[in-house]
Structure formats: C-alpha cells, structure tokens
Design an enzyme around this catalytic site. Structure first.
Site, mmCIF file in Angstrom:
data_model
loop_
_atom_site.group_PDB
_atom_site.id
_atom_site.type_symbol
_atom_site.label_atom_id
_atom_site.label_comp_id
_atom_site.label_asym_id
_atom_site.label_seq_id
_atom_site.Cartn_x
_atom_site.Cartn_y
_atom_site.Cartn_z
ATOM 1 N N ASN A 130 1.184 -1.036 -0.062
ATOM 2 C CA ASN A 130 0.030 0.265 0.254
ATOM 3 C C ASN A 130 0.844 1.628 -0.055
ATOM 4 O O ASN A 130 1.619 1.039 -0.644
ATOM 5 C CB ASN A 130 -0.712 0.122 1.335
ATOM 6 C CG ASN A 130 -1.915 0.975 0.855
ATOM 7 O OD1 ASN A 130 -2.721 0.391 0.264
ATOM 8 N ND2 ASN A 130 -2.617 1.669 1.970
ATOM 9 N N ASN A 176 -0.669 2.870 5.883
ATOM 10 C CA ASN A 176 -0.323 4.052 5.477
ATOM 11 C C ASN A 176 0.031 5.141 5.181
ATOM 12 O O ASN A 176 1.280 5.349 5.253
ATOM 13 C CB ASN A 176 -2.424 4.577 5.101
ATOM 14 C CG ASN A 176 -2.566 4.262 4.214
ATOM 15 O OD1 ASN A 176 -2.719 4.398 2.818
ATOM 16 N ND2 ASN A 176 -4.164 3.925 4.080
ATOM 17 N N ASP A 226 -5.803 8.782 5.959
ATOM 18 C CA ASP A 226 -5.073 7.835 4.506
ATOM 19 C C ASP A 226 -3.928 8.111 4.784
ATOM 20 O O ASP A 226 -2.932 8.216 5.997
ATOM 21 C CB ASP A 226 -6.176 7.567 4.014
ATOM 22 C CG ASP A 226 -5.476 6.788 2.681
ATOM 23 O OD1 ASP A 226 -4.810 6.365 2.981
ATOM 24 O OD2 ASP A 226 -6.845 5.790 2.633
#
Length: 325
Positions: A130, A176, A226
């Site tokens: 990610n 994140n 995020d």
C-alpha cells in the site's frame, strides 16, 4: 485503500461534507479546484518531483502510474500490470521505485521496463503493498494490507538503498500515511483502522525507529486517516477516507487546525507541488460507493488542488545503490 477494510474494523460511514465549488464560498473560504476528472478507481500515492516539476500518483486498482505535468496539463498513464501501492522517483535517474502487488520494482520511465528488486512479503499471498515514501536517507518505507481483511496481518518495511528489506513493524492492519519531520528526527505513521497517527523517534544514520507513541486520535465523524504529507511549518496534512476532506493537524498538540473539504467521499492522499510548493494536490477514489453516494459525489476518483496558504517541503527520492541488477 479499500473502504470495505475500514468498514470491517470500525463501521465508518461518515463524511465531513463536500464542497461543490472550485473557487470560494459565500464567506470567502477557499475551495478545491478540479485538476483531472479521470475517475480513478483508487487514486493514491501523490508525490511531487521538484526537478521535473511533475506530480506522480497511482491508481491502485487501475494498475497505473500517472505522471501529471501542470504546465502542459497532460497526464501520462503507464500500465504496470499489477496493483500499484506507491511510487517514489529515483534520485538522479529517469526511474521510479514502485511497490507492486508482487514486490518492489524499479521502473524505467523511458522504456517502461520493470526490474524486480525484492518482495519481503512473498509468503503472504493475500497481502498487497500500500502506501509508502522515502526517508531523508533515500530508503523506501512501504507497508501492506490484507486483501482478505485479516486483522493485524500486514507490516511496515524498510527497503534500503542496496535493495535489501527489513520488517520494521508487525501486526499492522492497513499501512498508510508515512512522513518525516522537517528536522529528520521523527517518523509519523498511520495504521488506518485504528484512527490514530503515531510518532517514532527516527535515526537517519541507521534507519531505526523507537519510542512509539500516539500523537493524534481522529474522531470517527471525520473518517479514517489515509495518506499524509507535511508542510514547511511542520504540520501534518492528512487525507480522510470516508470523510470528504483533508485535515491539517498539529503533531505537537494533536489539534485539528484546518479542514479542506473535498467533493469526493474517499480522499486518499495529498502532496505539495508546483514551483513554490504552495499547491496541495489531492487524490481520491471512486470504488466502494453505493448508488446514492455515486450520485452525491460525481467527481469521485478525480484529482484536485488548492492553494492553502502554506508551503510544503521537497520530497525525498530513492537513492539507488543496488548493484545486483
């Protein structure tokens, strides 16, 4: 980051309230401007290349690296064939380091060839990489998530300049936003479903981290933290998934200082760019929305920008000292 993962952990279906203007509201408050209405499935990983004066960003589910040039208003899309979690330019080379679902690669931006570097999660078939960024010494830090929504099944990794990888954090849910303080002494990091942003003492020489502590606790009504970046004043700019906004947070006090409303439900990352680093670019996602949300947020997946009145700092690039390739 997929909204279903956040729902699994916390059941978040909140929003900060979108803005439908690209100029100012009736009270003179600045509003975001639409840059590209591209309907990215999962726009993410925004980073400004100060030397090339271009914005790099990815569409994870679209399996694309995007390079946007504000001067020409052209957006180049490079198909990479795998889910792409993040991108960072390589210092002094026409390359980028990218985190694909099957590992970390160097991408030649001239001929678009991929060269495999390392996969620290090659035994974890249900995980993918990610968000990530490079530290002040040019090392890539990148985390993962479980596509099977398994709690605490992911991790955070450091890929050194020689291409070797080390697991830095265990029991991560959805890795994140990651960024370093302007004095290079602190690493800021978020594991999205926890609704917390943490700080670690950071050693630039060794790349080690220590003294983990929570510095910001995000209210549920703001959505989940995020991607994030930092400004020249040392404040954190955090994209809020499910929250239709970017928040400016004080890492010293945990206080929300400012909120930029965005006309998309799922706001994913942000990066300062342009000649003076005074423009905040914002990525969003169009996935995981119901019919009513699709009608409410027709610009979901677009790229936005705003001049927030504060400047950013230059992003660190990957220092390529890989000799095995």
């Amino acid at each position: 980051m997929s909204r279903m993962y956040v729902l699994l952990f916390l059941g978040l279906v909140w929003a900060c309230g979108p803005s439908d203007s690209t100029q100012t509201d009736g009270k003179g408050k600045k509003q975001v401007e639409l840059v590209l209405d591209v309907k990215a499935q999962l726009g993410e990983g925004a980073i400004w290349h100060a030397e090339k004066k271009e914005l790099y960003w990815v569409d994870i589910e679209g399996r694309k690296l995007n390079i946007f040039n504000p001067s020409t208003k052209q957006n180049q899309s490079i198909e990479v064939g795998e889910r792409i979690g993040t991108v960072v330019p390589v210092k002094n080379e026409l390359k980028a380091i990218v985190a694909l679902q099957n590992g970390i690669h160097l991408l030649n931006l001239e001929n678009q060839e991929l060269t495999f570097v390392v996969n620290p999660e090659d035994s974890l078939e249900n995980n993918r990489f990610n968000d990530g960024k490079c530290d002040p010494a040019g090392r890539l830090w990148v985390g993962s998530l479980s596509m099977a929504s398994q709690p605490e099944a992911a991790g955070l990794y450091r890929v050194d300049t020689d291409g070797t990888a080390k697991r830095m954090l265990d029991k991560v849910n959805i890795s994140n936003g990651i960024i370093w303080s302007n004095d290079h002494k602190t690493l800021y990091y978020t594991d999205t479903p926890t609704l917390k942003i943490k700080a670690f003492d950071y050693d630039k020489v060794t790349g080690d981290i220590s003294n983990e502590r929570v510095i910001i606790e995000v209210p549920e009504e703001m959505g989940a933290p995020d991607g994030m970046t930092i400004d020249a004043e040392g404040k954190l700019w955090v994209a809020h998934w499910g929250g239709s906004c970017v928040g400016r947070w004080n890492p010293e006090t945990g206080e929300l200082m400012e909120k930029v409303e965005v006309p998309a439900l799922n706001v994913t990352s942000c990066a300062f760019g342009d000649e003076d680093l005074g423009t905040l670019y914002i990525t969003t996602a169009s996935v995981d929305m119901n019919e009513a949300q699709n009608e409410q947020y027709p610009l979901a997946g677009a790229l936005f920008k705003i001049r927030p009145g504060v400047k950013g700092v230059k992003a660190d690039h990957f220092v390529n000292e890989i000799t095995k390739l």
